[in-house]
Motif scaffolding. Structure first.
Motif, PDB file in Angstrom:
ATOM      1  N   THR A   1       0.961  -1.058  -0.118  1.00 30.98           N
ATOM      2  CA  THR A   1       0.330   0.206   0.287  1.00 30.98           C
ATOM      3  C   THR A   1       0.833   1.146  -0.122  1.00 30.98           C
ATOM      4  OG1 THR A   1      -1.581  -1.083   1.141  1.00 30.98           O
ATOM      5  CG2 THR A   1      -1.621   1.414   1.606  1.00 30.98           C
ATOM      6  N   ALA A   2       0.544   2.438  -1.088  1.00 27.86           N
ATOM      7  CA  ALA A   2       1.287   3.277  -1.388  1.00 27.86           C
ATOM      8  C   ALA A   2       0.771   4.604  -1.422  1.00 27.86           C
ATOM      9  CB  ALA A   2       2.255   2.886  -2.155  1.00 27.86           C
ATOM     10  N   ILE A   3       0.662   5.858  -0.005  1.00 29.50           N
ATOM     11  CA  ILE A   3       0.203   6.444  -0.524  1.00 29.50           C
ATOM     12  C   ILE A   3       1.587   7.807  -0.631  1.00 29.50           C
ATOM     13  CG2 ILE A   3      -1.003   8.451   0.991  1.00 29.50           C
ATOM     14  CD1 ILE A   3      -1.631   6.526   2.508  1.00 29.50           C
ATOM     15  N   THR A   4       1.133   9.176  -2.302  1.00 31.43           N
ATOM     16  CA  THR A   4       1.886   9.998  -2.931  1.00 31.43           C
ATOM     17  C   THR A   4       1.199  10.795  -3.120  1.00 31.43           C
ATOM     18  OG1 THR A   4       1.357   8.887  -5.145  1.00 31.43           O
ATOM     19  CG2 THR A   4       3.718   8.291  -4.288  1.00 31.43           C
ATOM     20  N   PHE A   5       1.538  12.128  -3.129  1.00 30.07           N
ATOM     21  CA  PHE A   5       0.730  13.474  -2.904  1.00 30.07           C
ATOM     22  C   PHE A   5       1.085  14.258  -3.990  1.00 30.07           C
ATOM     23  CE2 PHE A   5      -0.140  11.285   1.563  1.00 30.07           C
ATOM     24  CZ  PHE A   5      -1.033  12.463   1.222  1.00 30.07           C
ATOM     25  N   THR A   6       0.196  14.756  -4.407  1.00 28.20           N
ATOM     26  CA  THR A   6       0.635  15.821  -5.550  1.00 28.20           C
ATOM     27  C   THR A   6       0.182  17.199  -4.701  1.00 28.20           C
ATOM     28  OG1 THR A   6       0.084  14.093  -7.153  1.00 28.20           O
ATOM     29  CG2 THR A   6      -0.281  16.732  -7.842  1.00 28.20           C
ATOM     30  N   LEU A   7       0.905  17.659  -4.839  1.00 32.37           N
ATOM     31  CA  LEU A   7       0.666  19.153  -3.498  1.00 32.37           C
ATOM     32  C   LEU A   7       0.348  20.451  -4.778  1.00 32.37           C
ATOM     33  CD1 LEU A   7       3.389  18.337  -1.070  1.00 32.37           C
ATOM     34  CD2 LEU A   7       0.824  17.951  -1.317  1.00 32.37           C
ATOM     35  N   PRO A   8      -0.312  21.257  -4.691  1.00 35.68           N
ATOM     36  CA  PRO A   8      -0.307  23.054  -5.366  1.00 35.68           C
ATOM     37  C   PRO A   8       0.763  23.611  -4.506  1.00 35.68           C
ATOM     38  CG  PRO A   8      -2.231  22.769  -3.464  1.00 35.68           C
ATOM     39  CD  PRO A   8      -1.314  21.795  -3.664  1.00 35.68           C
ATOM     40  N   GLU A   9       0.940  24.772  -5.771  1.00 35.73           N
ATOM     41  CA  GLU A   9       2.212  25.833  -5.111  1.00 35.73           C
ATOM     42  C   GLU A   9       1.341  26.100  -3.947  1.00 35.73           C
ATOM     43  OE1 GLU A   9       3.535  29.870  -6.790  1.00 35.73           O
ATOM     44  OE2 GLU A   9       2.929  28.704  -7.954  1.00 35.73           O
ATOM     45  N   GLY A  10       2.459  26.355  -2.511  1.00 33.71           N
ATOM     46  CA  GLY A  10       1.513  26.975  -1.511  1.00 33.71           C
ATOM     47  C   GLY A  10       2.167  25.660  -0.039  1.00 33.71           C
ATOM     48  N   VAL A  11       1.758  24.258  -0.722  1.00 33.56           N
ATOM     49  CA  VAL A  11       1.089  22.935   0.142  1.00 33.56           C
ATOM     50  C   VAL A  11       2.661  23.029  -0.003  1.00 33.56           C
ATOM     51  CG1 VAL A  11       0.220  21.363   0.829  1.00 33.56           C
ATOM     52  CG2 VAL A  11      -1.251  23.392   0.094  1.00 33.56           C
ATOM     53  N   THR A  12       3.334  22.298   1.484  1.00 35.53           N
ATOM     54  CA  THR A  12       4.603  21.615   1.734  1.00 35.53           C
ATOM     55  C   THR A  12       4.238  20.140   2.103  1.00 35.53           C
ATOM     56  OG1 THR A  12       5.573  23.008   3.539  1.00 35.53           O
ATOM     57  CG2 THR A  12       6.129  23.133   1.411  1.00 35.53           C
ATOM     58  N   LEU A  13       4.929  19.128   2.319  1.00 39.58           N
ATOM     59  CA  LEU A  13       4.717  18.192   3.306  1.00 39.58           C
ATOM     60  C   LEU A  13       6.053  18.127   4.425  1.00 39.58           C
ATOM     61  CD1 LEU A  13       4.389  14.809   0.758  1.00 39.58           C
ATOM     62  CD2 LEU A  13       3.334  15.618   1.730  1.00 39.58           C
ATOM     63  N   GLU A  14       5.155  17.870   5.887  1.00 40.54           N
ATOM     64  CA  GLU A  14       6.178  18.043   6.789  1.00 40.54           C
ATOM     65  C   GLU A  14       6.204  16.397   7.864  1.00 40.54           C
ATOM     66  OE1 GLU A  14       6.479  20.778   8.820  1.00 40.54           O
ATOM     67  OE2 GLU A  14       5.627  21.688   6.402  1.00 40.54           O
ATOM     68  N   GLY A  15       7.167  15.842   6.991  1.00 36.71           N
ATOM     69  CA  GLY A  15       7.779  14.351   7.500  1.00 36.71           C
ATOM     70  C   GLY A  15       6.775  13.984   6.434  1.00 36.71           C
ATOM     71  N   GLU A  16       7.001  12.051   6.864  1.00 32.81           N
ATOM     72  CA  GLU A  16       7.150  11.070   6.067  1.00 32.81           C
ATOM     73  C   GLU A  16       5.399  10.886   6.078  1.00 32.81           C
ATOM     74  OE1 GLU A  16       9.075   9.319   3.917  1.00 32.81           O
ATOM     75  OE2 GLU A  16      10.087  11.226   3.935  1.00 32.81           O
ATOM     76  N   THR A  17       4.249   9.893   4.972  1.00 31.03           N
ATOM     77  CA  THR A  17       3.283   9.074   5.992  1.00 31.03           C
ATOM     78  C   THR A  17       3.500   8.365   7.004  1.00 31.03           C
ATOM     79  OG1 THR A  17       2.232   9.611   3.801  1.00 31.03           O
ATOM     80  CG2 THR A  17       1.598   8.946   4.641  1.00 31.03           C
TER      81      THR A  17
ATOM     82  N   GLU B   1      -6.253  -5.207   8.434  1.00 34.48           N
ATOM     83  CA  GLU B   1      -7.830  -5.914   8.258  1.00 34.48           C
ATOM     84  C   GLU B   1      -8.489  -4.792   9.226  1.00 34.48           C
ATOM     85  OE1 GLU B   1      -7.678  -9.464  10.157  1.00 34.48           O
ATOM     86  OE2 GLU B   1      -6.524 -11.162   8.095  1.00 34.48           O
ATOM     87  N   LYS B   2     -10.039  -5.088   8.232  1.00 28.98           N
ATOM     88  CA  LYS B   2     -11.397  -4.215   8.596  1.00 28.98           C
ATOM     89  C   LYS B   2     -11.329  -2.700   8.444  1.00 28.98           C
ATOM     90  CE  LYS B   2     -12.492  -7.166  11.949  1.00 28.98           C
ATOM     91  NZ  LYS B   2     -14.312  -7.749  11.127  1.00 28.98           N
ATOM     92  N   ARG B   3      -9.466  -2.042   9.282  1.00 29.62           N
ATOM     93  CA  ARG B   3      -9.241  -0.989   8.859  1.00 29.62           C
ATOM     94  C   ARG B   3      -7.885  -0.449   8.407  1.00 29.62           C
ATOM     95  NH1 ARG B   3     -12.545   2.051  13.173  1.00 29.62           N
ATOM     96  NH2 ARG B   3     -14.148   2.181  11.534  1.00 29.62           N
ATOM     97  N   ALA B   4      -7.775   0.419   8.054  1.00 32.21           N
ATOM     98  CA  ALA B   4      -6.020   0.949   7.945  1.00 32.21           C
ATOM     99  C   ALA B   4      -5.958   2.582   8.249  1.00 32.21           C
ATOM    100  CB  ALA B   4      -5.750   0.548   6.996  1.00 32.21           C
ATOM    101  N   ILE B   5      -5.232   2.951   8.994  1.00 32.48           N
ATOM    102  CA  ILE B   5      -5.639   4.342   9.633  1.00 32.48           C
ATOM    103  C   ILE B   5      -3.904   4.717   8.988  1.00 32.48           C
ATOM    104  CG2 ILE B   5      -5.921   6.357  10.754  1.00 32.48           C
ATOM    105  CD1 ILE B   5      -7.750   4.804  12.150  1.00 32.48           C
ATOM    106  N   PHE B   6      -3.992   5.683   8.649  1.00 29.55           N
ATOM    107  CA  PHE B   6      -2.598   6.423   7.550  1.00 29.55           C
ATOM    108  C   PHE B   6      -2.570   7.986   7.782  1.00 29.55           C
ATOM    109  CE2 PHE B   6      -3.016   3.248   5.203  1.00 29.55           C
ATOM    110  CZ  PHE B   6      -2.052   1.674   5.257  1.00 29.55           C
ATOM    111  N   GLU B   7      -1.436   8.801   8.419  1.00 25.85           N
ATOM    112  CA  GLU B   7      -1.327  10.165   8.549  1.00 25.85           C
ATOM    113  C   GLU B   7      -0.225  10.898   7.771  1.00 25.85           C
ATOM    114  OE1 GLU B   7      -2.409  11.368  12.405  1.00 25.85           O
ATOM    115  OE2 GLU B   7      -0.080  11.094  12.706  1.00 25.85           O
ATOM    116  N   GLN B   8      -0.756  12.655   7.134  1.00 23.70           N
ATOM    117  CA  GLN B   8       0.864  12.948   6.951  1.00 23.70           C
ATOM    118  C   GLN B   8       0.256  14.211   7.064  1.00 23.70           C
ATOM    119  OE1 GLN B   8       2.832  12.397   4.745  1.00 23.70           O
ATOM    120  NE2 GLN B   8       3.195  14.489   5.227  1.00 23.70           N
ATOM    121  N   ASN B   9       1.262  15.148   7.833  1.00 30.94           N
ATOM    122  CA  ASN B   9       0.865  16.930   8.138  1.00 30.94           C
ATOM    123  C   ASN B   9       1.379  17.343   7.119  1.00 30.94           C
ATOM    124  OD1 ASN B   9       0.143  16.250  10.937  1.00 30.94           O
ATOM    125  ND2 ASN B   9       3.112  16.209  11.466  1.00 30.94           N
TER     126      ASN B   9
END
Length: 143
Positions: free
Chosen positions: A61-77, A98-106
């Motif tokens: 499972t992989a999550i990548t973000f496409t960011l508009p101008e003015g938004v930056t990632l803070e750390g890793e997912t 199983e059942k649920r997976a939760i991910f967060e990104q600052n």
């Protein structure tokens, strides 16, 4: 005989295309103040199904973000859910959600608001049978 074979192949192909994912992705945004936000992505997984963690050799499972101008990632997912450990002769060590997976990104936002895109890639499996890998895009309003 060829007509029967062709009809069976077409039916199997159509059935495979018509399969719906047993995983529903949801997003929410927490305002941390001072332009900081936490994006939370939750995968609700139907009973009996699972998706792989990021350590799976072939279909993590992989999550990548496409960011508009003015938004930056803070750390890793980060994965907030604990995957069930699996040891397999062919795939080695990995985990399954199983059942649920939760991910967060600052993220950090400079400005009034923005829409970013999370691209989620995963594979759902049940009792030794897996769907083809799935790619989904989730639009997320921040600010």
């Amino acid at each position: 005989m060829r007509k029967i074979l062709f009809t069976l192949l077409a039916l199997v192909s159509f059935t495979a295309l018509a399969q719906e994912s047993p995983v529903e992705w949801k997003s929410k945004v927490k305002d941390n103040g001072n332009g900081g936000y936490t994006i939370v992505l939750t995968a609700e997984i139907e009973d009996g199904w699972h998706i792989y963690d990021a350590t799976h050799q072939f279909t993590p499972t992989a999550i990548t973000f496409t960011l508009p101008e003015g938004v930056t990632l803070e750390g890793e997912t980060r994965a907030l859910s604990t995957a069930k450990p699996v040891q397999d002769e062919f795939f080695g060590s990995y985990g399954e959600y199983e059942k649920r997976a939760i991910f967060e990104q600052n993220v950090k936002l400079e400005g009034a608001g923005a829409v970013l895109t999370a691209a989620v890639s995963y594979q759902a499996c049940k009792e030794g049978s897996c769907l083809s890998p799935i790619d989904e895009k989730i639009e997320i309003q921040v600010g």
